[in-house]
Design a protein around this motif. Sequence first.
Motif, PDB file in Angstrom:
ATOM      1  N   ALA A 270       0.827  -1.207   0.000  1.00  0.00           N
ATOM      2  CA  ALA A 270       0.000   0.000   0.000  1.00  0.00           C
ATOM      3  C   ALA A 270       0.860   1.256   0.000  1.00  0.00           C
ATOM      4  N   ALA A 271       1.899   1.269   0.821  1.00  0.00           N
ATOM      5  CA  ALA A 271       2.773   2.445   0.884  1.00  0.00           C
ATOM      6  C   ALA A 271       3.487   2.666  -0.438  1.00  0.00           C
ATOM      7  N   ALA A 272       3.932   1.567  -1.065  1.00  0.00           N
ATOM      8  CA  ALA A 272       4.635   1.697  -2.346  1.00  0.00           C
ATOM      9  C   ALA A 272       3.702   2.217  -3.434  1.00  0.00           C
ATOM     10  N   VAL A 273       2.479   1.678  -3.485  1.00  0.00           N
ATOM     11  CA  VAL A 273       1.529   2.112  -4.509  1.00  0.00           C
ATOM     12  C   VAL A 273       1.093   3.551  -4.270  1.00  0.00           C
ATOM     13  N   ALA A 274       0.941   3.934  -3.013  1.00  0.00           N
ATOM     14  CA  ALA A 274       0.497   5.297  -2.700  1.00  0.00           C
ATOM     15  C   ALA A 274       1.451   6.343  -3.262  1.00  0.00           C
ATOM     16  N   ARG A 275       2.738   6.037  -3.259  1.00  0.00           N
ATOM     17  CA  ARG A 275       3.718   6.993  -3.790  1.00  0.00           C
ATOM     18  C   ARG A 275       3.666   7.083  -5.315  1.00  0.00           C
ATOM     19  N   GLU A 276       3.219   6.002  -5.953  1.00  0.00           N
ATOM     20  CA  GLU A 276       3.185   5.967  -7.417  1.00  0.00           C
ATOM     21  C   GLU A 276       1.853   6.422  -7.996  1.00  0.00           C
ATOM     22  N   VAL A 277       0.774   6.219  -7.234  1.00  0.00           N
ATOM     23  CA  VAL A 277      -0.579   6.452  -7.768  1.00  0.00           C
ATOM     24  C   VAL A 277      -1.317   7.440  -6.867  1.00  0.00           C
ATOM     25  N   PRO A 278      -1.468   8.679  -7.270  1.00  0.00           N
ATOM     26  CA  PRO A 278      -2.194   9.650  -6.443  1.00  0.00           C
ATOM     27  C   PRO A 278      -3.695   9.440  -6.545  1.00  0.00           C
ATOM     28  N   GLY A 279      -4.391   9.874  -5.506  1.00  0.00           N
ATOM     29  CA  GLY A 279      -5.848   9.963  -5.590  1.00  0.00           C
ATOM     30  C   GLY A 279      -6.617   8.819  -4.995  1.00  0.00           C
ATOM     31  N   ILE A 280      -6.225   7.560  -5.238  1.00  0.00           N
ATOM     32  CA  ILE A 280      -7.068   6.458  -4.782  1.00  0.00           C
ATOM     33  C   ILE A 280      -6.766   6.103  -3.330  1.00  0.00           C
ATOM     34  N   VAL A 281      -7.763   5.485  -2.694  1.00  0.00           N
ATOM     35  CA  VAL A 281      -7.627   4.999  -1.323  1.00  0.00           C
ATOM     36  C   VAL A 281      -6.936   3.636  -1.352  1.00  0.00           C
ATOM     37  N   LEU A 282      -6.062   3.392  -0.394  1.00  0.00           N
ATOM     38  CA  LEU A 282      -5.371   2.107  -0.277  1.00  0.00           C
ATOM     39  C   LEU A 282      -5.888   1.399   0.970  1.00  0.00           C
ATOM     40  N   VAL A 283      -6.393   0.175   0.789  1.00  0.00           N
ATOM     41  CA  VAL A 283      -6.976  -0.576   1.902  1.00  0.00           C
ATOM     42  C   VAL A 283      -6.226  -1.909   2.040  1.00  0.00           C
ATOM     43  N   PRO A 284      -5.124  -1.934   2.781  1.00  0.00           N
ATOM     44  CA  PRO A 284      -4.439  -3.200   3.007  1.00  0.00           C
ATOM     45  C   PRO A 284      -5.178  -4.050   4.033  1.00  0.00           C
ATOM     46  N   GLU A 285      -5.233  -5.336   3.781  1.00  0.00           N
ATOM     47  CA  GLU A 285      -5.827  -6.289   4.709  1.00  0.00           C
ATOM     48  C   GLU A 285      -4.710  -6.918   5.537  1.00  0.00           C
ATOM     49  N   PHE A 286      -4.911  -7.008   6.846  1.00  0.00           N
ATOM     50  CA  PHE A 286      -3.893  -7.605   7.715  1.00  0.00           C
ATOM     51  C   PHE A 286      -4.570  -8.150   8.964  1.00  0.00           C
ATOM     52  N   PRO A 287      -3.958  -9.122   9.630  1.00  0.00           N
ATOM     53  CA  PRO A 287      -4.579  -9.705  10.826  1.00  0.00           C
ATOM     54  C   PRO A 287      -4.328  -8.853  12.061  1.00  0.00           C
ATOM     55  N   ALA A 288      -5.153  -9.058  13.081  1.00  0.00           N
ATOM     56  CA  ALA A 288      -4.976  -8.328  14.343  1.00  0.00           C
ATOM     57  C   ALA A 288      -3.788  -8.856  15.144  1.00  0.00           C
ATOM     58  N   SER A 289      -3.061  -9.817  14.590  1.00  0.00           N
ATOM     59  CA  SER A 289      -1.888 -10.372  15.258  1.00  0.00           C
ATOM     60  C   SER A 289      -0.597  -9.674  14.848  1.00  0.00           C
ATOM     61  N   VAL A 290      -0.704  -8.526  14.185  1.00  0.00           N
ATOM     62  CA  VAL A 290       0.485  -7.891  13.619  1.00  0.00           C
ATOM     63  C   VAL A 290       1.446  -7.347  14.676  1.00  0.00           C
ATOM     64  N   GLY A 291       1.022  -7.246  15.921  1.00  0.00           N
ATOM     65  CA  GLY A 291       1.908  -6.740  16.971  1.00  0.00           C
ATOM     66  C   GLY A 291       1.242  -5.639  17.771  1.00  0.00           C
ATOM     67  N   SER A 292       2.049  -4.695  18.217  1.00  0.00           N
ATOM     68  CA  SER A 292       1.561  -3.622  19.066  1.00  0.00           C
ATOM     69  C   SER A 292       0.477  -2.803  18.371  1.00  0.00           C
ATOM     70  N   ALA A 293      -0.664  -2.646  19.033  1.00  0.00           N
ATOM     71  CA  ALA A 293      -1.732  -1.813  18.487  1.00  0.00           C
ATOM     72  C   ALA A 293      -1.311  -0.347  18.437  1.00  0.00           C
ATOM     73  N   VAL A 294      -0.486   0.070  19.393  1.00  0.00           N
ATOM     74  CA  VAL A 294      -0.009   1.458  19.411  1.00  0.00           C
ATOM     75  C   VAL A 294       0.890   1.721  18.213  1.00  0.00           C
ATOM     76  N   TYR A 295       1.788   0.778  17.948  1.00  0.00           N
ATOM     77  CA  TYR A 295       2.707   0.965  16.825  1.00  0.00           C
ATOM     78  C   TYR A 295       1.951   0.906  15.498  1.00  0.00           C
TER      79      TYR A 295
END
Length: 320
Positions: A74-99
């Motif tokens: 998502a971060a890589a595409v955001a820099r290349e493609v302006p305008g659209i929303v990026l919605v990455p899917e990821f599990p709640a097990s990714v680690g610290s909620a604060v981070y």
Amino acid sequence: MTISAYWELDPAAEPQRFEPLAGRQLPGIVKSQRGPALNRFDYYAQVGSAAAQAGFSGLFIRHREEADESRVIAAAVAREVPGIVLVPEFPASVGSAVYAAKQAVSFQRSTRNRLGWAIAAAEGAADRRRSGDYIGADDLGERLEEFLTVARGVHAAQPFTFEGRHFAVKDGGFADPLNRADFPQVFLQGEDEEDLEYSARQADVHLFRASALADVSRQVETLDGLGKRTGRPVAYGLLQPVVARPFADEAQRHAERIGAPAEALVGSYDEVAARLADLAGVGISHFVFRSLPSLEEAYLVGQHVLPRLRARLSTLRVAA
């Protein structure tokens, strides 16, 4: 009704696209000092660009353990493609909620608030263990709620304190300028009553799997009732495979060629748009479309189905 349409990028699909073949050797007389001109992330950017050019609201990036990390894509595409929303899917097990929340607001600041969060549906125990997640099945829902509670809490308040079984923070919270970024729109998914209850408390958008119109209508009605009890508005979305061509027989042949799933909408551009309008009529306002090959199909669906769908919905509004 105004709809939001997303094109789905599956980073594990079509591995031949700009992915160098492991172990491939050049003939002995050939000495190449250069790597491949394009890599897999160029392909992701092409799909994102196709979605933007074809009129989609955003790009939905699937979570795949065996493929590139969705939030990095998502971060890589955001820099290349302006305008659209990026919605990455990821599990709640990714680690610290604060981070995770800090990563999100940094993304928002860098892209002018173009990030959404799609929390992946829980995988089976064996799959979770392969990714280092040993939480019991009975605790998955509680962890999800704590993850979102903490992430939203540190974004919205300072100081923020929370003590849970899975996440805890004391006197946390983001200061200016981080707290000025919008918190990502949260997409949850699932059909079980427990999933719908979580969404009523935590989701901005709930994504249903593609199914018969009557089933979707019943699920929307159930979640609508739960949402009224919690006092939170929840929008409804659909994960919808689609194969559309100028004529229905062409669409059917392509669906067979790619092995489209049984729940795919297959038909002419007009037929598919009409069936999508019926789904919008029961309350679906967010559509996540997918098909293969992803790059080419994004253009076809965006250029031929979306305008027909929007025209139908505009006609319905005028008639009402």
